[in-house]
Write an enzyme that holds these catalytic residues in place. Sequence first.
Site, mmCIF file in Angstrom:
data_model
loop_
_atom_site.group_PDB
_atom_site.id
_atom_site.type_symbol
_atom_site.label_atom_id
_atom_site.label_comp_id
_atom_site.label_asym_id
_atom_site.label_seq_id
_atom_site.Cartn_x
_atom_site.Cartn_y
_atom_site.Cartn_z
ATOM 1 N N MET A 86 -3.905 -19.003 -17.284
ATOM 2 C CA MET A 86 -4.150 -19.623 -18.649
ATOM 3 C C MET A 86 -3.491 -20.469 -19.733
ATOM 4 S SD MET A 86 -6.710 -17.563 -18.607
ATOM 5 C CE MET A 86 -6.954 -17.228 -19.904
ATOM 6 N N ILE A 88 -2.557 -24.471 -20.777
ATOM 7 C CA ILE A 88 -2.934 -25.753 -20.594
ATOM 8 C C ILE A 88 -2.198 -26.196 -20.409
ATOM 9 C CG2 ILE A 88 -4.198 -27.414 -22.712
ATOM 10 C CD1 ILE A 88 -5.424 -25.132 -24.392
ATOM 11 N N HIS A 105 -14.076 -21.765 -14.039
ATOM 12 C CA HIS A 105 -14.233 -22.149 -15.652
ATOM 13 C C HIS A 105 -15.129 -21.058 -15.579
ATOM 14 C CE1 HIS A 105 -14.218 -22.045 -19.337
ATOM 15 N NE2 HIS A 105 -15.098 -22.448 -19.438
HETATM 16 C C1 GRF Z 1 -12.288 -16.096 -14.259
HETATM 17 O O1 GRF Z 1 -13.602 -14.975 -15.163
HETATM 18 C C2 GRF Z 1 -12.082 -17.290 -14.275
HETATM 19 O O2 GRF Z 1 -12.950 -18.350 -14.079
HETATM 20 C C3 GRF Z 1 -11.274 -18.652 -15.331
HETATM 21 O O3 GRF Z 1 -10.580 -16.549 -15.205
HETATM 22 C C4 GRF Z 1 -11.169 -15.813 -14.332
HETATM 23 C C5 GRF Z 1 -9.849 -14.978 -13.681
HETATM 24 O O4 GRF Z 1 -9.897 -14.192 -13.167
HETATM 25 N N1 GRF Z 1 -10.698 -19.080 -15.430
HETATM 26 P P1 GRF Z 1 -9.611 -13.721 -11.800
HETATM 27 O O5 GRF Z 1 -7.409 -13.532 -12.158
HETATM 28 O O6 GRF Z 1 -8.809 -14.715 -11.177
HETATM 29 O O7 GRF Z 1 -9.837 -12.919 -10.940
#
Ligand code: GRF
Length: 211
Positions: A86, A88, A105
């Site tokens: 998370m 950028i 995504h």
């Molecule tokens: C997933 O929905 C992914 O697409 C997004 O963030 C979420 C991460 O989930 N980028 P996890 O940590 O892989 O369970």
Amino acid sequence: MKKIVILISGRGSNMQALLQAQLPCTIAAVISNRASAEGLSFAAAQGIPTAVISHQDYPTRADFDVALAKVIDQYQADFVILAGFMRILTPEFVSHYCGRLVNIHPSLLPAYTGLHTHARALQDDIKIHGCTVHFVTADLDHGPIIIQAAVPVLCDDTEDVLSERVLLEEHRVYPQAVRWLCDGEVSLIEGKVKFCHQKQASFALISPGLE
Ligand code: GRF
């Protein structure tokens, strides 16, 4: 054998799916920007080296990205896999890993870039939603697309129910995309995704279904 490094920030269910997929690569490390990321303990229990590089320890985004790249490069990673990471990333970081950096995504890009994709999809009352694996470019959530999975949006869906339906597909398409990368089946050439072989779509999804 190719080497990959996986970056996470939290739960790590996509990372877990990648670890369990018996991919044709060495998973050199799982790195998180948050020490509390739940996925770290799963990776460690599988014997995968883990590292935490907290963004809070760096004064700027650029400083953090430099430190992150330094650690990734110690593992000589062929591919860097963002799995719920998370942050950028700076254009410099993205360009350093051009063609070697991929993300998943939770929407059918280019629809619903950014956050809260499932809530926004429900708000718009769309009938088909999904997820996308793409190469990362400096243009957030707009990189060239490798694979997408579509799911129906059902009339009584909540955000949690819809997100769970999408997540199941994430866990199928992300290992497939990474497998293609490691096998050299897919690559980024002059900004476009190129497949060595023509991949056929499975079937049409019509939502709601026909009578
Ligand atoms: C997933 O929905 C992914 O697409 C997004 O963030 C979420 C991460 O989930 N980028 P996890 O940590 O892989 O369970």
